[in-house]
Design a protein around this motif. Structure first.
Motif, PDB file in Angstrom:
ATOM      1  N   ALA A 118      -2.486 -48.147 -26.716  1.00 47.06           N
ATOM      2  CA  ALA A 118      -2.833 -48.483 -25.139  1.00 47.06           C
ATOM      3  C   ALA A 118      -2.166 -47.605 -24.276  1.00 47.06           C
ATOM      4  N   PRO A 119      -2.170 -47.545 -23.126  1.00 44.09           N
ATOM      5  CA  PRO A 119      -1.127 -46.602 -21.987  1.00 44.09           C
ATOM      6  C   PRO A 119      -0.576 -47.737 -21.187  1.00 44.09           C
ATOM      7  N   ALA A 120       0.322 -47.652 -20.749  1.00 43.46           N
ATOM      8  CA  ALA A 120       1.489 -48.995 -20.365  1.00 43.46           C
ATOM      9  C   ALA A 120       0.694 -49.224 -18.763  1.00 43.46           C
ATOM     10  N   ASP A 121       0.395 -48.156 -18.372  1.00 39.96           N
ATOM     11  CA  ASP A 121       0.044 -48.718 -16.553  1.00 39.96           C
ATOM     12  C   ASP A 121      -1.599 -49.176 -16.889  1.00 39.96           C
ATOM     13  N   ARG A 122      -2.449 -48.732 -17.382  1.00 39.09           N
ATOM     14  CA  ARG A 122      -3.829 -49.766 -18.304  1.00 39.09           C
ATOM     15  C   ARG A 122      -3.400 -50.382 -18.760  1.00 39.09           C
ATOM     16  N   MET A 123      -2.291 -51.138 -19.595  1.00 38.11           N
ATOM     17  CA  MET A 123      -1.897 -53.098 -20.033  1.00 38.11           C
ATOM     18  C   MET A 123      -1.322 -54.215 -18.689  1.00 38.11           C
ATOM     19  N   LEU A 124      -0.374 -52.904 -17.956  1.00 36.38           N
ATOM     20  CA  LEU A 124      -0.443 -53.657 -16.513  1.00 36.38           C
ATOM     21  C   LEU A 124      -1.150 -53.750 -15.939  1.00 36.38           C
ATOM     22  N   GLY A 125      -2.255 -52.864 -15.152  1.00 36.64           N
ATOM     23  CA  GLY A 125      -3.512 -53.477 -15.113  1.00 36.64           C
ATOM     24  C   GLY A 125      -4.211 -54.617 -15.315  1.00 36.64           C
ATOM     25  N   LEU A 126      -4.726 -54.363 -16.796  1.00 33.96           N
ATOM     26  CA  LEU A 126      -5.730 -55.330 -17.206  1.00 33.96           C
ATOM     27  C   LEU A 126      -4.846 -56.631 -16.726  1.00 33.96           C
ATOM     28  N   GLY A 127      -3.139 -57.132 -16.808  1.00 33.69           N
ATOM     29  CA  GLY A 127      -2.635 -58.445 -17.200  1.00 33.69           C
ATOM     30  C   GLY A 127      -2.993 -58.689 -15.379  1.00 33.69           C
ATOM     31  N   GLN A 128      -2.846 -57.968 -14.740  1.00 33.25           N
ATOM     32  CA  GLN A 128      -3.670 -58.165 -13.038  1.00 33.25           C
ATOM     33  C   GLN A 128      -4.608 -59.384 -13.104  1.00 33.25           C
ATOM     34  N   GLY A 129      -5.537 -58.307 -13.360  1.00 29.05           N
ATOM     35  CA  GLY A 129      -6.960 -58.490 -13.404  1.00 29.05           C
ATOM     36  C   GLY A 129      -7.200 -59.975 -14.257  1.00 29.05           C
ATOM     37  N   LEU A 130      -6.330 -60.243 -15.353  1.00 29.54           N
ATOM     38  CA  LEU A 130      -6.446 -61.709 -16.079  1.00 29.54           C
ATOM     39  C   LEU A 130      -6.160 -63.093 -15.113  1.00 29.54           C
ATOM     40  N   ALA A 131      -5.346 -62.279 -14.957  1.00 28.13           N
ATOM     41  CA  ALA A 131      -4.456 -63.501 -14.218  1.00 28.13           C
ATOM     42  C   ALA A 131      -5.046 -64.054 -12.578  1.00 28.13           C
ATOM     43  N   GLY A 132      -6.279 -63.185 -12.825  1.00 31.02           N
ATOM     44  CA  GLY A 132      -7.142 -63.480 -10.930  1.00 31.02           C
ATOM     45  C   GLY A 132      -8.398 -63.523 -11.739  1.00 31.02           C
ATOM     46  N   LEU A 133      -7.933 -64.057 -12.556  1.00 28.11           N
ATOM     47  CA  LEU A 133      -9.705 -64.252 -13.261  1.00 28.11           C
ATOM     48  C   LEU A 133     -10.335 -66.447 -12.798  1.00 28.11           C
TER      49      LEU A 133
END
Length: 232
Positions: A118-133
């Motif tokens: 998976a591309p790095a930028d997508r993983m970073l964005g996914l992490g930001q989304g998970l932190a906001g759950l």
């Protein structure tokens, strides 16, 4: 926001029934994983998310389970706080579910599979989304380091592997989100470091959270880099 995270490797041999006669060799690794996960649970998260590689991007929000039948062991591991029906957890997430069961975790738990490439930028964005759950999110991040540390390693010997794992240990042991975000997907693939994508999810989730880290384990007993870290 992210309040704590545990980083653990995901070899099926973590499960004593799978390791069989070699079980005792990984007792220090199991103890380190138990300690790191215990620190996450002690932080009092409202929601726990297990992140690991899988053949495709997939999420489990209402429970899920995986088995160790492929290793000849009649054992099933399920996420706490939900149903066990539905798509089977990926192998990495199944080991994570086993660790949670071993720890007696009962809090609401989601799981997220990410492709190893998976591309790095997508993983970073996914992490930001998970932190906001949730107001207080905990992560259990499953992933192995390089698989090229010895002649008998799954990826054979690559002279770059030891330095790669050492740099990774420094990043995980100091909560260096910038270093994790900068991990090169191509190099990770060459060294068969399948934890790269999950670690970048952690980097995205922890950005700006002000967490400190402690490295609990670093070794390559089977030519594969295994690292355990605790962020809180």
């Amino acid at each position: 926001m992210l309040v704590a995270a545990a980083v653990c490797p995901c070899p099926p041999l973590l499960v004593p029934e799978v390791a069989a006669g070699a079980s005792a060799e990984l007792d220090p690794l199991r103890a380190a994983c138990d300690e790191a996960l215990g620190a996450v649970l002690a932080a009092g998260p409202d929601l726990l998310v297990v992140v690991g590689t899988g053949p495709e991007a997939e999420v489990w929000t209402e429970g899920g389970a995986g088995s160790f039948h492929r290793y000849g062991v009649p054992l099933v591991a399920a996420l706490p706080g939900g149903r066990a029906e539905g798509p089977e957890l990926s192998p990495a997430l199944t080991v994570g579910a086993w660790l949670l069961g071993r720890a007696g975790a009962t809090l609401p738990t989601h799981a997220c599979a990410v492709p190893a490439d998976a591309p790095a930028d997508r993983m970073l964005g996914l992490g930001q989304g998970l932190a906001g759950l949730a107001d207080r999110v905990g992560l259990l991040v499953m992933g192995d380091g390089s698989a090229c540390r010895s002649l008998k390693a799954p990826g054979y010997l690559d002279e770059r592997a030891e330095g790669y794992d050492a740099a990774l240990a420094r990043a995980l042991g100091t909560a260096d989100t910038a270093a994790l975000a900068a991990l090169d997907p191509g190099l990770a693939a060459e060294l068969k470091a399948e934890g790269r994508a999950p670690w970048q999810v952690l980097a995205g989730a922890a950005e700006g959270a002000g967490l400190t880290a402690r490295l609990g384990y670093q070794d390559a007993p089977y030519g594969v880099g295994y690292l355990v870290a605790s962020w809180s």
